[in-house]
Design a protein around this motif. Structure first.
Motif, PDB file in Angstrom:
ATOM      1  N   ILE A   1      61.077  49.505  18.640  1.00  0.00           N
ATOM      2  CA  ILE A   1      60.250  48.457  19.258  1.00  0.00           C
ATOM      3  C   ILE A   1      60.583  48.333  20.747  1.00  0.00           C
ATOM      4  CG2 ILE A   1      59.782  45.967  19.316  1.00  0.00           C
ATOM      5  CD1 ILE A   1      60.238  46.062  16.198  1.00  0.00           C
ATOM      6  N   ALA A   2      61.877  48.277  21.069  1.00  0.00           N
ATOM      7  CA  ALA A   2      62.292  48.152  22.470  1.00  0.00           C
ATOM      8  C   ALA A   2      61.848  49.372  23.278  1.00  0.00           C
ATOM      9  CB  ALA A   2      63.800  47.976  22.562  1.00  0.00           C
ATOM     10  N   SER A   3      61.972  50.561  22.703  1.00  0.00           N
ATOM     11  CA  SER A   3      61.564  51.779  23.405  1.00  0.00           C
ATOM     12  C   SER A   3      60.051  51.831  23.603  1.00  0.00           C
ATOM     13  CB  SER A   3      62.038  53.017  22.640  1.00  0.00           C
ATOM     14  OG  SER A   3      63.446  53.060  22.606  1.00  0.00           O
ATOM     15  N   THR A   4      59.302  51.330  22.629  1.00  0.00           N
ATOM     16  CA  THR A   4      57.844  51.274  22.763  1.00  0.00           C
ATOM     17  C   THR A   4      57.453  50.342  23.899  1.00  0.00           C
ATOM     18  OG1 THR A   4      57.549  51.760  20.403  1.00  0.00           O
ATOM     19  CG2 THR A   4      55.681  50.747  21.553  1.00  0.00           C
ATOM     20  N   LEU A   5      58.111  49.192  23.967  1.00  0.00           N
ATOM     21  CA  LEU A   5      57.856  48.265  25.075  1.00  0.00           C
ATOM     22  C   LEU A   5      58.245  48.894  26.409  1.00  0.00           C
ATOM     23  CD1 LEU A   5      59.049  44.927  23.417  1.00  0.00           C
ATOM     24  CD2 LEU A   5      56.685  45.680  23.818  1.00  0.00           C
ATOM     25  N   GLY A   6      59.358  49.640  26.410  1.00  0.00           N
ATOM     26  CA  GLY A   6      59.783  50.344  27.618  1.00  0.00           C
ATOM     27  C   GLY A   6      58.774  51.401  28.037  1.00  0.00           C
ATOM     28  N   HIS A   7      58.207  52.096  27.068  1.00  0.00           N
ATOM     29  CA  HIS A   7      57.187  53.117  27.348  1.00  0.00           C
ATOM     30  C   HIS A   7      55.965  52.476  28.015  1.00  0.00           C
ATOM     31  CE1 HIS A   7      54.519  56.533  26.802  1.00  0.00           C
ATOM     32  NE2 HIS A   7      53.686  55.760  26.118  1.00  0.00           N
ATOM     33  N   ILE A   8      55.553  51.337  27.489  1.00  0.00           N
ATOM     34  CA  ILE A   8      54.398  50.627  28.053  1.00  0.00           C
ATOM     35  C   ILE A   8      54.711  50.168  29.480  1.00  0.00           C
ATOM     36  CG2 ILE A   8      52.987  48.532  27.849  1.00  0.00           C
ATOM     37  CD1 ILE A   8      53.372  48.882  24.734  1.00  0.00           C
ATOM     38  N   GLN A   9      55.904  49.614  29.670  1.00  0.00           N
ATOM     39  CA  GLN A   9      56.307  49.091  30.977  1.00  0.00           C
ATOM     40  C   GLN A   9      56.508  50.213  31.988  1.00  0.00           C
ATOM     41  OE1 GLN A   9      59.633  49.346  32.452  1.00  0.00           O
ATOM     42  NE2 GLN A   9      58.994  48.177  34.224  1.00  0.00           N
ATOM     43  N   MET A  10      56.994  51.354  31.536  1.00  0.00           N
ATOM     44  CA  MET A  10      57.321  52.456  32.433  1.00  0.00           C
ATOM     45  C   MET A  10      56.070  53.024  33.110  1.00  0.00           C
ATOM     46  SD  MET A  10      59.623  55.694  31.428  1.00  0.00           S
ATOM     47  CE  MET A  10      60.328  56.746  32.633  1.00  0.00           C
ATOM     48  N   GLY A  11      54.959  53.014  32.423  1.00  0.00           N
ATOM     49  CA  GLY A  11      53.723  53.535  33.007  1.00  0.00           C
ATOM     50  C   GLY A  11      53.895  54.962  33.466  1.00  0.00           C
ATOM     51  N   ASP A  12      53.534  55.237  34.706  1.00  0.00           N
ATOM     52  CA  ASP A  12      53.636  56.599  35.236  1.00  0.00           C
ATOM     53  C   ASP A  12      54.893  56.797  36.088  1.00  0.00           C
ATOM     54  OD1 ASP A  12      52.951  55.117  37.441  1.00  0.00           O
ATOM     55  OD2 ASP A  12      51.266  56.371  38.046  1.00  0.00           O
ATOM     56  N   GLN A  13      55.887  55.945  35.899  1.00  0.00           N
ATOM     57  CA  GLN A  13      57.140  56.066  36.650  1.00  0.00           C
ATOM     58  C   GLN A  13      58.036  57.188  36.135  1.00  0.00           C
ATOM     59  OE1 GLN A  13      58.419  54.449  39.461  1.00  0.00           O
ATOM     60  NE2 GLN A  13      56.255  53.958  39.626  1.00  0.00           N
ATOM     61  N   GLY A  14      57.654  57.793  35.025  1.00  0.00           N
ATOM     62  CA  GLY A  14      58.447  58.881  34.483  1.00  0.00           C
ATOM     63  C   GLY A  14      57.608  59.721  33.551  1.00  0.00           C
ATOM     64  N   PRO A  15      58.161  60.843  33.113  1.00  0.00           N
ATOM     65  CA  PRO A  15      57.412  61.712  32.216  1.00  0.00           C
ATOM     66  C   PRO A  15      57.238  61.073  30.836  1.00  0.00           C
ATOM     67  CG  PRO A  15      59.658  62.511  32.464  1.00  0.00           C
ATOM     68  CD  PRO A  15      59.495  61.357  33.409  1.00  0.00           C
ATOM     69  N   ALA A  16      56.098  61.325  30.233  1.00  0.00           N
ATOM     70  CA  ALA A  16      55.813  60.745  28.917  1.00  0.00           C
ATOM     71  C   ALA A  16      56.827  61.221  27.882  1.00  0.00           C
ATOM     72  CB  ALA A  16      54.395  61.098  28.485  1.00  0.00           C
ATOM     73  N   TRP A  17      57.305  62.464  27.992  1.00  0.00           N
ATOM     74  CA  TRP A  17      58.243  62.979  26.994  1.00  0.00           C
ATOM     75  C   TRP A  17      59.511  62.132  26.924  1.00  0.00           C
ATOM     76  CZ3 TRP A  17      63.078  64.072  28.588  1.00  0.00           C
ATOM     77  CH2 TRP A  17      63.289  64.461  29.917  1.00  0.00           C
ATOM     78  N   TYR A  18      59.911  61.575  28.055  1.00  0.00           N
ATOM     79  CA  TYR A  18      61.144  60.776  28.089  1.00  0.00           C
ATOM     80  C   TYR A  18      60.977  59.492  27.272  1.00  0.00           C
ATOM     81  CZ  TYR A  18      64.747  57.642  29.800  1.00  0.00           C
ATOM     82  OH  TYR A  18      65.778  56.741  29.867  1.00  0.00           O
ATOM     83  N   SER A  19      59.989  58.692  27.604  1.00  0.00           N
ATOM     84  CA  SER A  19      59.855  57.414  26.916  1.00  0.00           C
ATOM     85  C   SER A  19      59.397  57.597  25.469  1.00  0.00           C
ATOM     86  CB  SER A  19      58.925  56.469  27.679  1.00  0.00           C
ATOM     87  OG  SER A  19      57.687  57.082  27.936  1.00  0.00           O
ATOM     88  N   ILE A  20      58.563  58.584  25.212  1.00  0.00           N
ATOM     89  CA  ILE A  20      58.164  58.852  23.821  1.00  0.00           C
ATOM     90  C   ILE A  20      59.358  59.397  23.041  1.00  0.00           C
ATOM     91  CG2 ILE A  20      56.700  60.308  22.354  1.00  0.00           C
ATOM     92  CD1 ILE A  20      54.524  59.989  24.575  1.00  0.00           C
ATOM     93  N   GLY A  21      60.165  60.213  23.701  1.00  0.00           N
ATOM     94  CA  GLY A  21      61.388  60.719  23.062  1.00  0.00           C
ATOM     95  C   GLY A  21      62.307  59.592  22.624  1.00  0.00           C
ATOM     96  N   LEU A  22      62.460  58.581  23.462  1.00  0.00           N
ATOM     97  CA  LEU A  22      63.304  57.436  23.086  1.00  0.00           C
ATOM     98  C   LEU A  22      62.745  56.705  21.863  1.00  0.00           C
ATOM     99  CD1 LEU A  22      64.208  55.961  26.596  1.00  0.00           C
ATOM    100  CD2 LEU A  22      65.668  57.313  25.073  1.00  0.00           C
TER     101      LEU A  22
END
Length: 131
Positions: free
Chosen positions: A90-111
């Motif tokens: 849940i926390a990583s999903t929220l982080g993925h949403i918040q991160m936007g285009d500040q990093g590669p999708a593989w990173y936040s989806i990987g988490l």
């Protein structure tokens, strides 16, 4: 305090400890790497290589968090570890949403993807070591 209340508090404490083991060192390592200029200033996009570094210590912390959550759980260590992993997801999903285009999708989806398996792995390692 009755035994059921004590058990519930121990359960909450076990999962909360796992969360702290995941979060506090990651924030501290991130801060140190920003201060020492290993990472770019906050708000600037990092290279993929730096995201590989960031995910590497998060992987280790997820396993360590699972290990200690299992160790501190009053019963059902793997059940507690799964709860930790769900919270991490849940926390990583929220982080993925918040991160936007500040990093590669593989990173936040990987988490998101690794939260439950690595928490479980930490619990599994604890149970194997315990015998």
């Amino acid at each position: 305090m009755n035994p059921k209340t004590k058990s519930i508090l121990k359960s909450i404490g076990a999962v909360f400890t796992g969360i702290l083991i995941n979060v506090i060192p990651a924030i501290a390592i991130d801060a140190i790497l920003h201060i020492t200029n290993c990472y770019p200033p906050m708000g600037e996009r990092m290279s993929d290589n730096l995201f590989i570094l960031a995910i590497s210590y998060r992987l280790a912390l997820a396993i360590l968090g699972g290990f200690y959550t299992a160790k501190l759980s009053p019963y059902s260590p793997i059940g507690h570890v799964i709860v930790l992993g769900v919270i991490g997801t849940i926390a990583s999903t929220l982080g993925h949403i918040q991160m936007g285009d500040q990093g590669p999708a593989w990173y936040s989806i990987g988490l998101i993807v690794i939260s439950i398996p690595l928490s479980w792995l930490g619990g599994f390692i604890y149970l194997k070591r315990r015998g």
